[in-house]
Motif scaffolding. Structure first.
Motif, PDB file in Angstrom:
ATOM      1  N   GLN A  47      19.129  42.025  42.177  1.00  0.00           N
ATOM      2  CA  GLN A  47      19.759  40.839  41.594  1.00  0.00           C
ATOM      3  C   GLN A  47      21.264  40.802  41.677  1.00  0.00           C
ATOM      4  O   GLN A  47      21.884  41.725  41.377  1.00  0.00           O
ATOM      5  N   VAL A  62      13.387  44.711  42.604  1.00  0.00           N
ATOM      6  CA  VAL A  62      13.902  43.434  42.902  1.00  0.00           C
ATOM      7  C   VAL A  62      15.500  43.688  42.856  1.00  0.00           C
ATOM      8  O   VAL A  62      15.862  44.272  41.655  1.00  0.00           O
ATOM      9  N   TYR A  80      17.906  36.833  44.240  1.00  0.00           N
ATOM     10  CA  TYR A  80      17.016  37.890  44.022  1.00  0.00           C
ATOM     11  C   TYR A  80      16.527  38.491  45.391  1.00  0.00           C
ATOM     12  O   TYR A  80      16.193  37.457  46.262  1.00  0.00           O
ATOM     13  N   ARG A 131      14.886  45.624  33.375  1.00  0.00           N
ATOM     14  CA  ARG A 131      15.917  45.407  34.013  1.00  0.00           C
ATOM     15  C   ARG A 131      17.119  46.584  33.667  1.00  0.00           C
ATOM     16  O   ARG A 131      16.986  47.140  32.570  1.00  0.00           O
ATOM     17  N   TRP A 136      13.412  40.981  47.152  1.00  0.00           N
ATOM     18  CA  TRP A 136      12.169  41.640  46.752  1.00  0.00           C
ATOM     19  C   TRP A 136      11.708  42.643  47.855  1.00  0.00           C
ATOM     20  O   TRP A 136      12.060  42.411  48.820  1.00  0.00           O
TER      21      TRP A 136
END
Length: 117
Positions: free
Chosen positions: A99, A97, A105, A50, A107
């Motif tokens: 966020q 993804v 979320y 992330r 995708w």
């Protein structure tokens, strides 16, 4: 319309490297934390890495620490995952993804990474 388009996957031998890219469009990329997830056959999806909106902070799952590097270019609306020292257990479908700050979320379609001799 939001789009997340991954590329860069493929077949690589153990110990090799790949660089995944995710081209983002349809939203203000620099406002969002971004993630790489992966899913191997028969296994649940797992968070790989992330990065915060500005790129100043990153997170890695333990199994990829020291081998993978997540980065982003907010001027190019692109997310990257540099993967080195690849292992057969890294074989999976890798997803880009988005966020949101409220935990939503979004995708991409995924790109396949296969590590095999």
């Amino acid at each position: 319309q939001l789009q997340l388009v991954e590329s860069g996957g493929g077949l690589v031998q153990p110990g090799g490297s790949l660089r995944l890219s995710c081209a983002a469009s349809g939203f203000t990329f620099r406002y969002y934390a971004m993630n790489w997830y992966r899913q191997a056959p028969g296994k649940e999806r797992e968070l790989v890495a992330r990065i915060t909106p500005g790129g100043g902070s990153t997170y890695y799952t333990d199994s990829v620490k020291g081998r993978f590097t997540i980065s982003r270019d907010n001027a190019k609306n692109t997310l990257y995952l540099q993967m080195n020292s690849l292992k057969p257990e890294d074989t999976a479908l890798y997803y880009c993804v988005r966020q949101s700050s409220v935990g939503n979320y979004d995708w991409g379609q995924g790109t396949q990474v296969t590590v095999s001799s």
